[in-house]
Write a protein that holds these residues in place. Structure first.
Motif, mmCIF file in Angstrom:
data_model
loop_
_atom_site.group_PDB
_atom_site.id
_atom_site.type_symbol
_atom_site.label_atom_id
_atom_site.label_comp_id
_atom_site.label_asym_id
_atom_site.label_seq_id
_atom_site.Cartn_x
_atom_site.Cartn_y
_atom_site.Cartn_z
ATOM 1 N N ARG A 190 0.860 -1.006 0.107
ATOM 2 C CA ARG A 190 -0.093 0.057 -0.052
ATOM 3 C C ARG A 190 0.735 1.401 -0.167
ATOM 4 O O ARG A 190 0.192 2.240 -0.113
ATOM 5 N N GLY A 191 2.185 0.996 -0.111
ATOM 6 C CA GLY A 191 3.090 2.474 -0.131
ATOM 7 C C GLY A 191 3.848 2.806 1.395
ATOM 8 O O GLY A 191 3.841 2.024 2.275
ATOM 9 N N GLU A 192 4.176 4.059 0.899
ATOM 10 C CA GLU A 192 5.200 4.569 2.097
ATOM 11 C C GLU A 192 4.441 4.747 3.657
ATOM 12 O O GLU A 192 4.798 4.201 4.397
ATOM 13 N N GLU A 193 3.049 4.878 3.618
ATOM 14 C CA GLU A 193 2.244 5.101 4.863
ATOM 15 C C GLU A 193 2.346 3.605 5.469
ATOM 16 O O GLU A 193 2.614 3.619 6.810
ATOM 17 N N GLU A 194 2.235 2.607 4.827
ATOM 18 C CA GLU A 194 2.026 1.442 5.407
ATOM 19 C C GLU A 194 3.427 0.785 5.936
ATOM 20 O O GLU A 194 3.574 0.307 6.833
ATOM 21 N N ALA A 195 4.456 1.151 4.943
ATOM 22 C CA ALA A 195 5.714 0.936 5.407
ATOM 23 C C ALA A 195 6.199 1.621 6.727
ATOM 24 O O ALA A 195 6.764 0.955 7.587
ATOM 25 N N LEU A 196 5.960 2.846 6.761
ATOM 26 C CA LEU A 196 6.197 3.548 8.149
ATOM 27 C C LEU A 196 5.383 3.095 9.241
ATOM 28 O O LEU A 196 6.076 2.842 10.477
ATOM 29 N N ARG A 197 4.191 2.502 9.093
ATOM 30 C CA ARG A 197 3.399 2.120 10.059
ATOM 31 C C ARG A 197 4.059 0.702 10.682
ATOM 32 O O ARG A 197 4.088 0.606 11.784
ATOM 33 N N VAL A 198 4.281 -0.066 9.772
ATOM 34 C CA VAL A 198 4.840 -1.459 10.005
ATOM 35 C C VAL A 198 6.065 -1.142 10.644
ATOM 36 O O VAL A 198 6.620 -1.847 11.855
ATOM 37 N N ALA A 199 7.072 -0.400 10.275
ATOM 38 C CA ALA A 199 8.378 -0.066 10.833
ATOM 39 C C ALA A 199 8.255 0.328 12.176
ATOM 40 O O ALA A 199 8.903 -0.282 13.097
ATOM 41 N N CYS A 200 7.194 1.281 12.652
ATOM 42 C CA CYS A 200 7.033 1.781 13.998
ATOM 43 C C CYS A 200 6.527 0.492 14.956
ATOM 44 O O CYS A 200 7.088 0.197 15.908
ATOM 45 N N GLU A 201 5.732 -0.224 14.223
ATOM 46 C CA GLU A 201 5.139 -1.462 15.148
ATOM 47 C C GLU A 201 6.262 -2.402 15.259
ATOM 48 O O GLU A 201 6.547 -3.129 16.585
ATOM 49 N N PHE A 202 7.210 -2.581 14.239
ATOM 50 C CA PHE A 202 8.435 -3.616 14.551
ATOM 51 C C PHE A 202 9.389 -2.843 15.679
ATOM 52 O O PHE A 202 9.879 -3.715 16.471
#
Length: 74
Positions: free
Chosen positions: A29-41
């Motif tokens: 889904r792009g950059e927003e999803e990547a940032l959200r997942v990175a934060c969760e990790f």
């Protein structure tokens, strides 16, 4: 455009991404999803090595990711 988020379990100090087996999350889904997942990790105590967009182009390295989510630390 898809983005990738390479991550791994915590490792000994001084090791690099090349020294460990990392997993890759595909954020379709792009950059927003990547940032959200990175934060969760990061919140789970995992290491996020980078965020890359299509064709492996580096957007954020490990240190920039950390400071993105922890702006007041040095």
């Amino acid at each position: 455009m898809s983005w990738t988020v390479p991550w791994s379990e915590s490792v000994k100090a001084g090791l690099s991404e090349e020294d460990v087996v990392s997993h890759v999350y595909l954020a379709i889904r792009g950059e927003e999803e990547a940032l959200r997942v990175a934060c969760e990790f990061l919140n789970q105590g995992l290491i996020v090595w980078s965020i890359r967009r299509d064709h492996g182009i580096l957007e954020m390295d490990r240190h920039r990711i950390f400071h993105h989510f922890n702006p007041l630390t040095s």
